[in-house]
Design a protein around this motif. Structure first.
Motif, PDB file in Angstrom:
ATOM      1  N   GLN A   1      -1.965  -7.212  -3.672  1.00 33.93           N
ATOM      2  CA  GLN A   1      -1.264  -6.070  -4.232  1.00 33.93           C
ATOM      3  C   GLN A   1      -1.986  -5.558  -5.462  1.00 33.93           C
ATOM      4  N   LYS A   2      -1.691  -4.303  -5.744  1.00 32.35           N
ATOM      5  CA  LYS A   2      -2.251  -3.730  -6.970  1.00 32.35           C
ATOM      6  C   LYS A   2      -1.108  -3.542  -7.939  1.00 32.35           C
TER       7      LYS A   2
ATOM      8  N   THR B   1       0.844  -1.187   0.000  1.00 27.90           N
ATOM      9  CA  THR B   1       0.000   0.000   0.000  1.00 27.90           C
ATOM     10  C   THR B   1       0.878   1.235   0.000  1.00 27.90           C
ATOM     11  N   SER B   2       0.343   2.338  -0.500  1.00 30.91           N
ATOM     12  CA  SER B   2       1.075   3.603  -0.377  1.00 30.91           C
ATOM     13  C   SER B   2       0.329   4.525   0.570  1.00 30.91           C
ATOM     14  N   SER B   3      -0.965   4.650   0.320  1.00 27.53           N
ATOM     15  CA  SER B   3      -1.765   5.559   1.139  1.00 27.53           C
ATOM     16  C   SER B   3      -2.239   4.889   2.424  1.00 27.53           C
TER      17      SER B   3
ATOM     18  N   ARG C   1       5.952   7.300  -1.602  1.00 27.84           N
ATOM     19  CA  ARG C   1       5.753   7.984  -2.889  1.00 27.84           C
ATOM     20  C   ARG C   1       6.489   9.303  -2.875  1.00 27.84           C
TER      21      ARG C   1
ATOM     22  N   ALA D   1      -5.285   0.225   0.922  1.00 25.87           N
ATOM     23  CA  ALA D   1      -5.415  -1.214   0.667  1.00 25.87           C
ATOM     24  C   ALA D   1      -5.389  -1.999   1.985  1.00 25.87           C
TER      25      ALA D   1
HETATM   26  N1  LIG Z   1       5.412  -7.015  -4.569  1.00 19.98           N
HETATM   27  C1  LIG Z   1       5.623  -5.704  -4.499  1.00 19.98           C
HETATM   28  N2  LIG Z   1       6.819  -5.229  -4.132  1.00 19.98           N
HETATM   29  C2  LIG Z   1       7.021  -3.907  -4.035  1.00 19.98           C
HETATM   30  N3  LIG Z   1       6.095  -2.963  -4.314  1.00 19.98           N
HETATM   31  C3  LIG Z   1       4.888  -3.389  -4.703  1.00 19.98           C
HETATM   32  C4  LIG Z   1       4.579  -4.768  -4.808  1.00 19.98           C
HETATM   33  N4  LIG Z   1       3.299  -4.875  -5.206  1.00 19.98           N
HETATM   34  C5  LIG Z   1       2.813  -3.612  -5.327  1.00 19.98           C
HETATM   35  N5  LIG Z   1       3.763  -2.723  -5.035  1.00 19.98           N
HETATM   36  C6  LIG Z   1       3.648  -1.255  -5.011  1.00 19.98           C
HETATM   37  O1  LIG Z   1       2.968  -0.872  -3.827  1.00 19.98           O
HETATM   38  C7  LIG Z   1       2.255   0.346  -4.045  1.00 19.98           C
HETATM   39  C8  LIG Z   1       0.861   0.171  -3.516  1.00 19.98           C
HETATM   40  O2  LIG Z   1       0.178   1.358  -3.680  1.00 19.98           O
HETATM   41  P1  LIG Z   1      -1.346   1.403  -4.114  1.00 19.98           P
HETATM   42  O3  LIG Z   1      -1.637   0.246  -4.977  1.00 19.98           O
HETATM   43  O4  LIG Z   1      -1.604   2.773  -4.642  1.00 19.98           O
HETATM   44  O5  LIG Z   1      -2.104   1.156  -2.722  1.00 19.98           O
HETATM   45  P2  LIG Z   1      -3.058   2.132  -1.903  1.00 19.98           P
HETATM   46  O6  LIG Z   1      -4.248   2.400  -2.734  1.00 19.98           O
HETATM   47  O7  LIG Z   1      -3.369   1.346  -0.694  1.00 19.98           O
HETATM   48  O8  LIG Z   1      -2.260   3.348  -1.594  1.00 19.98           O
HETATM   49  C9  LIG Z   1       2.319   0.605  -5.551  1.00 19.98           C
HETATM   50  O9  LIG Z   1       3.280   1.614  -5.745  1.00 19.98           O
HETATM   51  C10 LIG Z   1       2.799  -0.729  -6.152  1.00 19.98           C
HETATM   52  O10 LIG Z   1       3.582  -0.545  -7.293  1.00 19.98           O
END
Ligand SMILES: Nc1ncnc2c1ncn2[C@@H]1O[C@H](COP(=O)(O)OP(=O)(O)O)[C@@H](O)[C@H]1O
Ligand SMILES: C=C(OP(=O)(O)O)C(=O)O
Ligand SMILES: [K+]
Ligand SMILES: [Mg+2]
Length: 527
Positions: A508-509, A416-418, A441, A421
């Protein structure tokens, strides 16, 4: 999934009552918010509080000034470093609160059936007969028969620690009251609260704004607890103010603690990031037999929205005792079964004799309740209420929780970033911990580049079941997905949450799609 319709799992065995629970790295999935003050501000005590499971520290600005709280915060920072345990920082506003200042600090004895004059004439000396209050409109706002409560800072439900006054008549700026119970009040400040009479001051006062812009900005606080939130508009106003103070990442937990707040609960919840269900004041505004009903409603609504909810005033009697009452202990368990994300300790940690023991015992009760919590019933309730078509993220997040049950996973890992998730996963209340890897970010304003992530990590410390760790900003781009996952596995292993051959569910997204996968700890892909 099984579970039946009972609030605890139907296959809960009576023998489990007599079986001691195994100690775990995670004291409880339910989070513990501790209010730091005179009895919990040394580095040593704070370290013990962190080890006992406190993950959010509340600084209550109803009492003392920024310098005092700053010293406590510096100790908290050292304690975090020493224990390697993270803790979020919550600034609690004073709000429209009336206070009596006890300059000498001498205890004052109130006798039942005596009379006391509550006055806004601050030139008067405080005594058991005269109570000068810092609100000029007091005599205009009360009427004969109203109830005025007076207590130590963070007054507890104990009749011996707070005084109940009945308004007899008003004369100019004086309010003559009958003392209804005998009590001795100690400390340098008493809080005055008139049950069900709104005070003519804004929810976010000028004093609160000053505190936020100085102390809040200096320390980049993770949460503001907005005391006496009455309307959705109160939350909006604070949000605007935070933006102007460059605190737009700070989350707002609206403290709902009055009948006004009850009447506007839904709109407050819509605007806030989380709710603090303030039973201290609510227990005065509402008849005792009604508080539980509002609690059930509020917790359930928060759960449906996937927003964290914290219950206050649980083990008041631990302010002076090593054990809670039976009713208090059962009440903590019931709050967990209702679906609370966190338990807030007030007087217990701030000025109580046993701050660390209070956290420990509350954590233990929470863990026991979580063990028998009917996760599948909760899951079904939540999923039934989500509008269809569901967002992809929500649909996949709920599948991740379901998969974790089906494959008996030891952990869920979410990127997640925010923080969104991770909250979405937590909404479905998995029975296993959720390790949230927060990917920072890069952000720009007209002056500089900054990396977000640290605040999001700490804010997840307030969400039931979520254990956040800060990922590396290049984890998403360099070397594909593995580095991020490896970090989660290493962390899980190092704290004893994972062992070889355990399964983990990963959410993950990637780009626009959301995916769930199931991984065995060695890294071997099962599905
Ligand atoms: N396996 C992984 N390893 C490292 N980073 C990942 C992996 N899977 C997803 N990410 C990154 O994690 C971040 C999740 O952010 P996001 O999908 O925007 O979640 P949220 O909506 O909760 O902020 C994204 O920058 C994505 O590229
Ligand atoms: C938490 C509460 O309020 P305070 O901030 O005064 O402790 C409450 O009323 O339950
Ligand atoms: K307060
Ligand atoms: Mg309160």
């Amino acid at each position: 999934m099984q579970g039946g319709q009972m609030i605890v799992e139907e296959n809960t065995k009576l023998s489990s009552v007599l079986t001691p629970s195994k100690p775990s790295y995670i004291q409880s999935l339910t989070k513990i918010v501790g209010t730091l003050g005179p009895n919990s501000r040394s580095m040593e005590v704070i370290e013990a509080c962190l080890k006992a499971g406190m993950s959010v520290a509340r600084f209550d600005f109803s009492w003392l000034d920024g310098d005092y709280h700053q010293e406590t915060l510096e100790n908290l920072r050292m304690a975090m470093k020493n224990t390697k345990k993270l803790c979020a920082i919550m600034l609690d506003t004073t709000g429209p609160e009336m206070q009596v200042c006890n300059k000498t600090g001498n205890p004052i004895d109130f006798k039942a059936d005596s009379h006391v004059t509550v006055t806004s004439d601050l030139s008067k000396e405080l005594s058991a007969e005269v109570l000068p209050v810092d609100y000029a409109e007091l005599a205009k706002m009360v009427r004969k028969g109203d109830t005025v409560y007076l207590g130590q800072h963070l007054f507890t439900g104990h009749e011996t620690a707070s005084v109940w006054l009945e308004v007899m008549e008003t004369k100019g700026q004086d309010v003559i009251c009958l003392v209804r119970n005998s009590a001795t009040l100690a400390g340098s400040m008493f809080t005055v609260y008139v049950s069900n009479v709104p005070i003519n001051l804004p929810t976010l006062t000028e004093h609160d704004k000053q505190v936020i812009s100085k102390w809040g900005s200096r320390n980049n606080v993770d949460f503001i607890s907005l005391s006496y939130a009455c309307h959705g508009e109160d939350v909006k106003e604070l949000r605007e103010f935070l933006k102007k103070q460059n605190l737009s990442e700070t989350q707002i937990y609206a403290k709902v603690e009055t009948v006004e707040g009850l009447k506007h609960f839904d709109e407050i919840l819509r605007e806030a990031d989380g709710i603090i269900f303030g039973r201290g004041n609510l227990g005065i505004d509402l008849p005792p037999e009604k508080v539980f009903l509002f609690q059930k409603y509020a917790v359930s609504k928060c759960n449906l929205m996937g927003k964290p909810v914290v219950i206050t005033r649980v083990v008041d009697s631990m302010t002076g005792n090593l054990r809670p009452t039976r009713a208090e202990a059962t009440d903590v368990a019931n709050a967990v079964l209702d679906g609370a994300d966190g338990i807030m300790l007030g007087a217990e940690t701030l000025r109580g004799l046993y701050p660390v023991e209070s956290i420990t015992i509350v954590g233990k009760i929470c863990a026991e309740a979580e063990n028998v919590y009917n996760h599948s019933l909760h899951f079904k309730r939540i999923i039934r209420c989500v509008e269809e078509p569901m967002s992809y993220a929500e649909s996949v997040a709920s599948s991740a929780v379901r998969s974790a049950v089906k494959v008996k996973a030891a952990l869920i890992v979410v990127f997640t970033s925010s923080g969104r998730a991770a909250r979405l996963i937590a909404k479905y209340r998995p029975s296993v911990p959720v390790v949230a890897i927060v990917i920072p970010r890069l952000r720009a304003n007209s002056l500089k580049w900054t990396l977000s992530g640290a605040a999001q990590v700490r804010q997840l410390l307030g969400v039931r079941g979520v254990y956040p760790i800060l990922g590396s900003p290049d984890a998403a781009t360099s070397g594909g997905e593995e580095p991020g996952l490896r970090l989660a596995i290493e962390h899980g292993r190092s704290v004893g949450l994972l062992k070889s051959n355990d399964r983990i569910v990963v959410f993950q997204k990637i780009g626009d799609s959301a995916v769930v996968k199931i991984v065995e700890v060695q890294g071997q892909l099962l599905v």
